[in-house]
Design a protein around this motif. Structure first.
Motif, short mmCIF file in Angstrom:
data_model
loop_
_atom_site.label_atom_id
_atom_site.label_comp_id
_atom_site.label_asym_id
_atom_site.label_seq_id
_atom_site.Cartn_x
_atom_site.Cartn_y
_atom_site.Cartn_z
N PRO A 106 8.46 -2.35 15.28
CA PRO A 106 7.27 -2.90 14.65
C PRO A 106 7.53 -3.66 13.35
O PRO A 106 6.62 -4.29 12.84
CB PRO A 106 6.44 -1.65 14.35
CG PRO A 106 7.45 -0.62 14.00
CD PRO A 106 8.65 -0.93 14.90
N ALA A 107 8.76 -3.61 12.79
CA ALA A 107 8.97 -4.22 11.47
C ALA A 107 10.27 -5.01 11.36
O ALA A 107 10.77 -5.22 10.26
CB ALA A 107 8.91 -3.15 10.39
N GLY A 108 10.87 -5.40 12.48
CA GLY A 108 12.04 -6.25 12.43
C GLY A 108 13.31 -5.58 11.92
O GLY A 108 14.19 -6.25 11.41
N ASN A 109 13.37 -4.24 12.05
CA ASN A 109 14.53 -3.49 11.54
C ASN A 109 14.82 -3.81 10.08
O ASN A 109 15.97 -3.91 9.67
CB ASN A 109 15.78 -3.76 12.39
CG ASN A 109 15.71 -3.08 13.73
OD1 ASN A 109 15.13 -2.00 13.86
ND2 ASN A 109 16.28 -3.70 14.74
N SER A 110 13.76 -3.98 9.30
CA SER A 110 13.94 -4.38 7.91
C SER A 110 14.07 -3.23 6.92
O SER A 110 14.12 -3.44 5.72
CB SER A 110 12.81 -5.33 7.48
OG SER A 110 11.55 -4.78 7.74
N GLY A 111 14.15 -2.01 7.43
CA GLY A 111 14.48 -0.87 6.57
C GLY A 111 13.34 -0.35 5.72
O GLY A 111 12.17 -0.67 5.92
N ASP A 112 13.75 0.48 4.76
CA ASP A 112 12.80 1.14 3.88
C ASP A 112 11.99 0.13 3.08
O ASP A 112 12.41 -1.00 2.83
CB ASP A 112 13.53 2.07 2.90
CG ASP A 112 14.17 3.25 3.59
OD1 ASP A 112 13.74 3.62 4.70
OD2 ASP A 112 15.14 3.80 3.01
N ARG A 113 10.85 0.61 2.61
CA ARG A 113 10.00 -0.19 1.72
C ARG A 113 10.48 0.06 0.29
O ARG A 113 10.52 1.21 -0.16
CB ARG A 113 8.55 0.24 1.88
CG ARG A 113 8.07 0.04 3.32
CD ARG A 113 6.75 0.72 3.57
NE ARG A 113 6.40 0.62 4.99
CZ ARG A 113 5.18 0.75 5.46
NH1 ARG A 113 4.17 1.01 4.64
NH2 ARG A 113 4.95 0.63 6.75
N ILE A 114 10.85 -1.00 -0.42
CA ILE A 114 11.45 -0.81 -1.74
C ILE A 114 10.61 -1.40 -2.88
O ILE A 114 10.92 -1.16 -4.04
CB ILE A 114 12.88 -1.36 -1.79
CG1 ILE A 114 12.91 -2.85 -1.44
CG2 ILE A 114 13.79 -0.57 -0.86
CD1 ILE A 114 14.26 -3.51 -1.62
N ALA A 115 9.57 -2.15 -2.55
CA ALA A 115 8.67 -2.68 -3.57
C ALA A 115 7.35 -3.02 -2.91
O ALA A 115 7.29 -3.27 -1.70
CB ALA A 115 9.26 -3.91 -4.25
N CYS A 116 6.27 -3.05 -3.71
CA CYS A 116 4.95 -3.25 -3.15
C CYS A 116 4.00 -3.79 -4.22
O CYS A 116 4.17 -3.50 -5.41
CB CYS A 116 4.44 -1.90 -2.63
SG CYS A 116 2.87 -1.94 -1.72
N GLY A 117 3.01 -4.56 -3.77
CA GLY A 117 1.97 -5.05 -4.67
C GLY A 117 0.65 -5.17 -3.94
O GLY A 117 0.60 -5.73 -2.85
N VAL A 118 -0.40 -4.62 -4.52
CA VAL A 118 -1.74 -4.72 -3.94
C VAL A 118 -2.28 -6.12 -4.19
O VAL A 118 -2.21 -6.63 -5.32
CB VAL A 118 -2.69 -3.66 -4.55
CG1 VAL A 118 -4.11 -3.84 -4.03
CG2 VAL A 118 -2.18 -2.25 -4.25
N ILE A 119 -2.80 -6.75 -3.14
CA ILE A 119 -3.36 -8.11 -3.25
C ILE A 119 -4.82 -7.99 -3.66
O ILE A 119 -5.60 -7.32 -2.99
CB ILE A 119 -3.23 -8.86 -1.91
CG1 ILE A 119 -1.78 -8.87 -1.44
CG2 ILE A 119 -3.79 -10.27 -2.05
CD1 ILE A 119 -1.62 -9.29 0.01
N VAL A 120 -5.17 -8.64 -4.76
CA VAL A 120 -6.54 -8.58 -5.27
C VAL A 120 -7.05 -10.01 -5.54
O VAL A 120 -6.24 -10.89 -5.86
CB VAL A 120 -6.66 -7.73 -6.55
CG1 VAL A 120 -6.28 -6.28 -6.28
CG2 VAL A 120 -5.81 -8.30 -7.68
N PRO A 121 -8.35 -10.23 -5.41
CA PRO A 121 -8.88 -11.55 -5.77
C PRO A 121 -8.60 -11.86 -7.23
O PRO A 121 -8.65 -10.98 -8.09
CB PRO A 121 -10.39 -11.42 -5.53
CG PRO A 121 -10.53 -10.26 -4.58
CD PRO A 121 -9.40 -9.33 -4.91
N ALA A 122 -8.26 -13.11 -7.52
CA ALA A 122 -8.01 -13.53 -8.90
C ALA A 122 -9.32 -13.49 -9.67
O ALA A 122 -10.38 -13.76 -9.13
CB ALA A 122 -7.40 -14.91 -8.92
N GLN A 123 -9.23 -13.17 -10.91
CA GLN A 123 -10.43 -13.09 -11.77
C GLN A 123 -10.71 -14.41 -12.43
O GLN A 123 -9.98 -15.08 -12.94
CB GLN A 123 -10.24 -12.01 -12.83
CG GLN A 123 -10.03 -10.65 -12.26
CD GLN A 123 -11.22 -10.14 -11.43
OE1 GLN A 123 -12.37 -10.46 -11.73
NE2 GLN A 123 -10.96 -9.40 -10.40
#
Length: 183
Positions: free
Chosen positions: A166-183
């Motif tokens: 399901p994820a292209g054998n791309s391994g562990d998740r090492i960083a993340c950011g929540v996408i929010v509408p710009a203010q």
């Protein structure tokens, strides 16, 4: 005649300086990217264009595992939930996939709407990334990433092979950011 030509050239110079063509586009959405330790490592900006949504990202001081002169290839995807709980970021859910397709930019039955080209991180831990995708939307509709539970950007430990579900054998998740509408 020389006065008139001088006036015309002055006005052209002022118009060129004030021209909106030199202005940076205002983002429609943003995501602050954090590593597994909670450190802010960069920002991503989402800009609506006639061709789709452009994603621009700048990272700094990330991925100390990349050797001096090597570049690190990392899977990079939009995930279905706007939540980034470290250290594993599993709270972001699976890839954003409102149409139920297979994973992979090269898959015959793909891609997921959240599949993006790999991110390259330089030896110093920096990365500049820009891609335009027509698989997502920032406005109401089936591909809108601002659904009831939002969406997030996730960087994986290794490169995406662009085909394996399901994820292209791309391994562990090492960083993340929540996408929010710009203010």
């Amino acid at each position: 005649m020389h006065k008139c030509l001088g006036l015309v050239l002055s006005n052209l110079a002022i118009a060129a300086i004030a021209s909106p063509a030199f202005a940076q586009p205002v983002p429609d959405a943003v995501a602050e990217i954090r590593d597994a330790q909670g450190n802010a490592i960069g920002n991503a900006y989402f800009i609506s264009t006639p061709d789709g949504v452009q994603i621009q990202m700048r990272l700094e001081e990330f991925d100390s595992a990349v050797a001096e002169d090597e570049r690190g290839q990392h899977g990079f995807h939009i995930h279905e939930v706007g939540e980034c709980n470290p250290p594993d970021f599993m709270s972001a859910g699976s890839h954003f996939n409102p149409t139920g397709t297979a994973h992979g930019l090269l898959a015959p039955d793909g891609p997921h709407a959240g599949d993006l080209p790999n991110l390259w991180i330089e030896a110093d831990g920096s990365a500049d990334y820009s891609v335009t995708t027509n698989l997502i939307s920032l406005v109401p509709g089936e591909r809108n990433i601002f659904d009831a539970d939002g969406s997030s950007l996730v960087i994986h430990a290794t490169g995406d092979d662009y085909i394996t579900d399901p994820a292209g054998n791309s391994g562990d998740r090492i960083a993340c950011g929540v996408i929010v509408p710009a203010q």
